[in-house]
Write an enzyme that holds these catalytic residues in place. Structure first.
Site, PDB file in Angstrom:
ATOM      1  N   GLU A 153      -6.167 -48.092 -30.870  1.00 57.06           N
ATOM      2  CA  GLU A 153      -7.370 -47.535 -31.556  1.00 57.06           C
ATOM      3  C   GLU A 153      -8.213 -46.476 -30.532  1.00 57.06           C
ATOM      4  O   GLU A 153      -8.615 -45.566 -30.944  1.00 57.06           O
ATOM      5  CB  GLU A 153      -8.457 -48.581 -32.050  1.00 57.06           C
ATOM      6  CG  GLU A 153      -8.169 -49.018 -33.427  1.00 57.06           C
ATOM      7  CD  GLU A 153      -9.277 -50.037 -33.628  1.00 57.06           C
ATOM      8  OE1 GLU A 153     -10.439 -49.983 -33.010  1.00 57.06           O
ATOM      9  OE2 GLU A 153      -9.286 -50.432 -34.746  1.00 57.06           O
TER      10      GLU A 153
ATOM     11  N   HIS B  29      16.490 -61.980 -28.612  1.00 55.52           N
ATOM     12  CA  HIS B  29      17.587 -62.170 -29.543  1.00 55.52           C
ATOM     13  C   HIS B  29      17.483 -61.324 -30.690  1.00 55.52           C
ATOM     14  O   HIS B  29      18.102 -61.773 -31.953  1.00 55.52           O
ATOM     15  CB  HIS B  29      17.616 -63.643 -29.955  1.00 55.52           C
ATOM     16  CG  HIS B  29      18.008 -64.269 -28.606  1.00 55.52           C
ATOM     17  ND1 HIS B  29      19.111 -64.923 -28.147  1.00 55.52           N
ATOM     18  CD2 HIS B  29      17.070 -64.703 -27.642  1.00 55.52           C
ATOM     19  CE1 HIS B  29      18.954 -65.464 -27.123  1.00 55.52           C
ATOM     20  NE2 HIS B  29      17.698 -65.303 -26.509  1.00 55.52           N
TER      21      HIS B  29
ATOM     22  N   LYS C  74     -10.916 -47.407 -44.638  1.00 57.20           N
ATOM     23  CA  LYS C  74     -11.811 -48.258 -45.192  1.00 57.20           C
ATOM     24  C   LYS C  74     -12.567 -47.385 -46.366  1.00 57.20           C
ATOM     25  O   LYS C  74     -12.794 -48.122 -47.320  1.00 57.20           O
ATOM     26  CB  LYS C  74     -13.184 -48.716 -44.098  1.00 57.20           C
ATOM     27  CG  LYS C  74     -12.429 -49.682 -43.254  1.00 57.20           C
ATOM     28  CD  LYS C  74     -13.659 -50.022 -42.276  1.00 57.20           C
ATOM     29  CE  LYS C  74     -13.372 -51.134 -41.043  1.00 57.20           C
ATOM     30  NZ  LYS C  74     -14.380 -51.282 -40.092  1.00 57.20           N
TER      31      LYS C  74
HETATM   32  O1  PA5 Z   1     -12.454 -51.363 -33.713  1.00 58.61           O
HETATM   33  C1  PA5 Z   1     -12.953 -51.151 -34.633  1.00 58.61           C
HETATM   34  O2  PA5 Z   1     -14.043 -50.743 -34.969  1.00 58.61           O
HETATM   35  C2  PA5 Z   1     -12.493 -51.961 -36.024  1.00 58.61           C
HETATM   36  O3  PA5 Z   1     -10.991 -52.485 -35.704  1.00 58.61           O
HETATM   37  C3  PA5 Z   1     -13.256 -52.988 -36.490  1.00 58.61           C
HETATM   38  O4  PA5 Z   1     -13.302 -53.990 -35.250  1.00 58.61           O
HETATM   39  C4  PA5 Z   1     -12.619 -53.860 -37.533  1.00 58.61           C
HETATM   40  O5  PA5 Z   1     -12.578 -52.929 -38.601  1.00 58.61           O
HETATM   41  C5  PA5 Z   1     -13.900 -54.789 -37.998  1.00 58.61           C
HETATM   42  O6  PA5 Z   1     -15.174 -54.110 -38.338  1.00 58.61           O
HETATM   43  P1  PA5 Z   1     -16.313 -55.015 -38.670  1.00 58.61           P
HETATM   44  O7  PA5 Z   1     -16.669 -55.715 -37.551  1.00 58.61           O
HETATM   45  O8  PA5 Z   1     -17.375 -53.820 -38.677  1.00 58.61           O
HETATM   46  O9  PA5 Z   1     -16.179 -55.710 -39.711  1.00 58.61           O
END
Ligand code: PA5
Length: 430
Positions: free
Chosen positions: A281, A302, A416
């Site tokens: 990310e 393996h 999302k």
């Molecule tokens: O790094 C990020 O922003 C995402 O991976 C969030 O952690 C994930 O989508 C969960 O989001 P939230 O904590 O708002 O539910």
């Protein structure tokens, strides 16, 4: 401090000289300084730098966790991405340190109905608490799981007791989960505004479920603080996390496309899952970044071993080792030796495992894969805390070198929003 992780680039092969050249490049010092000084793209999201030493709400968190722990035998942690991977990673890596305590289940990180149904069924007859974690408070997967779990708790214990068995970790002011938690009078913990999901393991997002499970969260923070002290001061070129970031950049410039994180400890599997999110990310944007992949050795030797040894040479391999792992069984003697294993009798399984890393690194190095090793002194909370901060600082510097903002995640938001639209969420229609 003995919990600090170490980094070795001795096995980098063809990348070694490039990595050394990049470490010495002034751009590395500039990138490191921008993080230390909190400047540059995304600098408003650098609150994670302070987390190891910021312990404002820690005693309330530990007190709440301790009294909940006395009442329950099961904790369900609801969250996805940055809102669950860190807790799971630390929990599994340090599981050998705990005896007893609540069983921890994770939910809200997928949409498979039968799996959720199985979880609900398995909770019957148990003393259950739920920690629902969502920074935004609107993510679909955890919201669905929480609605189901909330109904389970309310049906099982009645609304009043159910409310005492729910702890919500979310934004201090905004989001549906905050509204719900305030209305229902749940205990809440806040996710700081200046800390993104993947950097949030040392906030209540990670610390609360870990404390309920019986993890030593103070030691986790101490280990991270020791690593932070090392990252935030002195000559950048001597900082192990910066050297690791420079190697990644050298690999990227030379055309590598994938970094494979490999460990010989199944208990570190979820550390690799957390690492994948952190690097994926943070760096995967604008068509750039190494794809973070992970393998569990020796299991995956393996299955994936052939590709690592002999497939496209687009890989760098990073081993995560533990110098002093928890002790396991000794291989027993058997005079008949029908299985031909007597030559190993009297050695521990771990002693055999210890030979596997150099065996694999030599083989893959000979096959043209640059290898490097990050070593934890042991698998205690302090060492794991040090490792977490090591990777967080490294990805920050690495993202700067790459020329991306390592602290946003526009791609995650796109998915999302599309899902909301397809499901007909009000306000998201075509
Ligand atoms: O790094 C990020 O922003 C995402 O991976 C969030 O952690 C994930 O989508 C969960 O989001 P939230 O904590 O708002 O539910």
């Amino acid at each position: 401090m003995s919990s600090l992780v170490s980094y070795s680039s001795e096995r980098l092969g063809r990348l070694h000289d490039d990595a050394e050249r990049i470490v010495a490049d002034p751009a590395v010092a500039v990138a490191t300084q921008s993080i230390r000084e909190r400047s540059g793209a995304g600098s408003e999201m650098l609150g994670w730098l302070d987390l190891p030493s910021k312990r404002d709400d820690l005693s309330r968190l530990i007190d709440t966790a301790t009294s909940l722990r006395e009442e329950i035998d099961t904790l369900v942690v609801i969250g996805i991405g940055g809102s669950y991977l860190g807790a799971r990673a630390v929990l599994e890596a340090t599981a050998w340190r705990r005896d007893g305590g609540p069983t921890v289940f994770f939910a809200g990180h997928h949409l498979e109905g039968q799996e959720l149904g199985r979880l609900l069924k398995s909770l019957e007859g148990r003393e259950v608490a739920v920690n629902v974690i969502s920074k935004s408070g609107t993510t679909t997967e955890p919201a669905i799981a929480f609605r189901l779990l909330r109904k389970f708790l309310e049906d099982t214990y009645g609304p009043e007791k159910a409310a005492k068995r729910i702890v919500a970790t979310t934004d201090a002011q905004r989001g549906a989960l905050r509204t719900l938690a305030d209305q229902k009078d749940y205990v809440t913990f806040a996710v700081p505004d200046d800390v993104g999901g993947r950097f949030s393991v040392l906030t209540p997002v990670g610390l609360f479920p870990l404390a309920v499970a019986g993890c030593d969260v103070q030691a986790l923070l101490d280990g991270a603080a020791a690593e932070a002290a090392r990252c935030l001061e002195g000559d950048a070129a001597q900082v192990p996390a910066v050297r690791y970031a420079a190697l990644r950049h050298a690999a990227h410039l030379q055309g590598s496309a994938v970094e494979v994180l490999a460990s010989f400890f199944p208990s570190l599997h979820s550390i690799a899952e957390w690492w994948k999110q952190l690097f994926g990310e943070s760096e995967g944007k604008q068509g750039r970044g190494l794809f973070p992949a992970a393998v569990d050795y020796t299991t995956d030797l393996h299955s994936m071993g052939q590709y690592l040894q002999d497939g496209r040479r687009i890989l760098v391999e990073t081993f995560v080792d533990v110098a002093d792992p928890p002790a396991g069984p000794v291989i027993p003697s058997d005079a008949d030796d029908l299985d031909g294993l007597e030559y190993l009798a009297g050695r521990t399984v771990d002693a055999v495992n210890r030979e596997a890393l150099p065996a694999v690194a030599d083989a893959h190095g000979d096959g043209g894969v640059p290898c490097q090793v990050i070593t934890l002194p042991d698998a205690t909370e302090a060492s794991v805390g040090s490792l977490l901060f090591f990777f967080e600082f490294a990805v920050a510097v690495s993202g700067r070198l790459l020329g991306v903002n390592p602290f946003d995640q526009p791609g995650v938001e796109a998915y999302k929003t599309n899902l909301f639209r397809r499901l007909g969420k009000p306000g998201f229609a075509d």
